[in-house]
Design an enzyme around this catalytic site. Structure first.
Site, PDB file in Angstrom:
ATOM      1  CG  ASN A   1      -1.996   1.063   1.156  1.00 56.58           C
ATOM      2  OD1 ASN A   1      -1.842   2.045   0.457  1.00 56.58           O
ATOM      3  ND2 ASN A   1      -3.069   0.882   1.896  1.00 56.58           N
ATOM      4  CG  ASP A   2       1.815   3.036   3.689  1.00 57.17           C
ATOM      5  OD1 ASP A   2       0.740   3.585   3.369  1.00 57.17           O
ATOM      6  OD2 ASP A   2       2.048   2.582   4.818  1.00 57.17           O
TER       7      ASP A   2
END
Lengths: 113, 481
Positions: free
Chosen positions: B402-403
């Site tokens: 995600n990040d």
């Protein structure tokens, strides 16, 4: 063996430099196993723990010395077991040496650029 | 005679251990020789540990009456500590490796602190310099113990939310100042000067300060920063071991400890640099608390699609880049992923894996995971070498990451992850994101990529989704035949 203050400082200085150089060119693919491997290396603290425990003269010293050896032994054994498991995966892929060499060169060039 | 022989054996095995541990580490820093490196280091360690029992041949006169008790205790401690750790290290799941490294590292720090405790409580330090070195080793070892345990608890999910409150930094400064004051009081007291509190009380307070500091330093840290923290404590334990090695006049401990101290520090810097953050930032400028709302700059909606549709789309793409993340490790989907990739490759799709330096919870964790599944090295490409290729790639498949693919890191100056280099998944012609649900990443930042027009979401556990993808592509082959 006795190590005076300055001999100690020299040993620390050279060992620090050695650590820096040894890790210098490591590819990211090995970061986790290498952290685990260096974790195993400082497990040598168990040798110091054994020295302290064998020279213990009171129940307090025996108790703390026992903890030192217990924890140090855990550091060594666990560090070794985990590192071997991680590194075993790197032998399982068959065509290692050929592209390994290519890869390393590529990484090397990328760093220079 | 026996005494001098045993002394010589201890000295020699120590020398050989220092040599082999360094040589082993050197071999471990290259993939082709890595597996043999740990064995080389292991041989050196085994020799030194076995020889250490020869310390029993000449102990201090005061310890002579206790020798057999002490030897018995040593054997029990070795057997219990060693076998429990060995068993846990052999049986732990691959996803749990990071926290296991943290806990073994904490044990090393605790051992160094315990050695220091014996030296301090027994009043054995020889001169002021040795005393000061012992004190530093004690503090660093103890904070490495407590910090590593907190890191373990966080990675294991026992502790969840980062604990942050106002004035936290100031409290840490106060704790450090108090620790220094207590240390100074101990030095004065040992030298025969005046002392407000009894020496054992001062020593206990010092250890308490160090343990509390380790806890306070680690509790507020969250996000993708955990790998860096483990690396810091790994280096700290090394330094503590080196310092106690000087106190015990043992060069093997000094060398091995200090080599790990700097090697670990360098590794920490490399990791922090990969995230475009300084180590200071990681420790003291924490990711803010998670904000629930989608920022106004992000438009559009998350578009869910079926796993089978995504699979068939990739089957007919020319090129696919796969971005694995922690979600893949959690679901243990690496084997299924490689099976799926083999199907794609057999169908003529060009497939590569793109690895972000801090994907997962430990640097290189994704490499290890993919290696476990048998993915060949030449399919695994690091971020710097692959980031330009996204723009010419048909499909980017993000699995449980995600990040490290959040474009806010590039564009949004207010985002806590601003400045972190990311994989350019948003530049691919199309992106599929496999994700457990509509949650946020570990850092708690909303990801604009998921709302982009060319991004489609496949919700579900990574292993389950990959299973459906394999079925879909296989079913296609069966239908054609």
């Amino acid at each position: 063996m006795t190590v005076n203050v300055f001999a100690g400082a020299y040993i620390f200085m050279l060992a620090a430099f050695a650590g820096w150089v040894i890790i210098g060119n490591v590819p990211a693919i090995l970061h986790t196993p290498l952290m685990s491997g260096s974790n195993f290396v400082h497990g040598i603290v168990v040798v110091g723990g054994l020295f302290v425990l064998l020279n213990a003269t009171s129940v307090l010293e025996q108790s703390i010395g026992f903890v030192a050896v217990l924890l140090g032994a855990g550091n060594v054994a666990g560090g070794y077991a985990v590192t071997v498991r991680m590194l075993a995966m790197f032998t399982s892929s068959t065509p290692v040496p050929a592209h390994h060499a290519k890869r390393r060169r590529a990484i090397h060039h990328a760093k220079k650029a | 005679m026996l005494i001098s022989i045993s002394q010589a054996v201890i000295a020699l095995t120590g020398f050989v251990a220092a040599l082999l541990l360094m040589y082993g580490l050197k071999r471990m820093s290259s993939p082709a020789t890595a597996a043999s490196g740990i064995r080389v280091a292991g041989i050196g360690m085994l020799g030194a540990v076995v020889a250490a029992f020869l310390y029993g041949v000449r102990v201090e006169p005061a310890a002579q009456p206790h020798l057999w008790t002490n030897l018995g205790l040593a054997i029990v401690a070795m057997a219990v500590g060693g076998s429990i750790a060995w068993w846990s290290g052999k049986t732990v799941k691959m996803t749990a490796m990071p926290q296991m490294v943290a806990i073994y590292n904490g044990m090393g720090g605790g051992a160094a602190a315990a050695i220091a405790a014996v030296e301090l409580f027994g009043g054995r330090a020889n001169g002021t310099i040795q005393l000061i070195v012992t004190l530093f080793g004690a503090v660093i070892g103890a904070l490495s113990l407590s910090g590593s345990l907190i890191a373990w608890a966080k990675l294991d999910g026992i502790l969840n939310a980062p604990l942050q409150f106002r004035g936290q930094q100031w409290l840490n400064v106060v704790i450090v100042a108090v620790a220094f004051a207590i240390g100074a009081a101990i030095v004065v007291s040992v030298a025969g000067g005046p002392s407000l509190l009894a020496l054992p009380v001062l020593i206990s307070l010092l250890f308490l300060c160090a343990i509390v500091f380790g806890i306070m330093l680690t509790l507020p840290i969250g996000g993708a920063d955990m790998p860096v923290v483990i690396s810091i404590y790994n280096a700290a334990t090394g330094i503590a071991v080196g310092l106690e090695g000087y106190v015990l006049q043992n060069p093997a401990l000094m060398i091995a400890g200090m080599v790990v101290g700097t090697a670990g520090s360098l590794l920490t810097l490399l990791m922090a640099r990969a995230m475009n953050r300084s180590v200071f930032n990681v420790l003291f400028k924490h990711f803010g608390a998670a904000k629930g709302q989608k920022p106004s700059t992000i438009t559009g909606e998350e578009k869910p699609v079926q796993a089978s549709d995504a699979a068939i789309d990739m089957r007919y793409a020319k090129s696919v880049i796969i971005v694995p993340g922690y979600g893949l490790a959690v679901s243990q989907g690496q084997q299924k992923l490689y099976d799926f990739v083999k199907l794609l490759v057999a169908a003529g799709v060009s497939v590569k894996f793109a690895i972000h330096p801090v994907a997962g919870r430990m640097p290189g964790q994704m490499d290890v995971l993919l290696a476990e599944a048998g993915v060949p090295y030449d399919m695994i490409v690091q971020m710097a070498d692959i980031n330009d290729q996204f723009a010419t790639t048909d499909v980017a498949l993000v699995i449980g990451a995600n990040d490290v693919v959040n474009p806010a890191a590039r564009t949004d100056k207010t985002s806590p992850i601003y400045g972190m280099p990311i994989l350019n998944v948003d530049q691919a012609k199309k992106a599929y994101v496999v994700k457990r649900g509509q949650g946020k990443g570990y850092s708690g930042v909303v990801n604009g990529l998921f709302y982009a027009p060319d991004t489609f979401m496949v919700y579900g556990d990574a292993a389950a989704v990959l299973g459906q993808m394999i079925e879909a592509v296989k079913g296609l082959g069966a239908a054609a035949a």
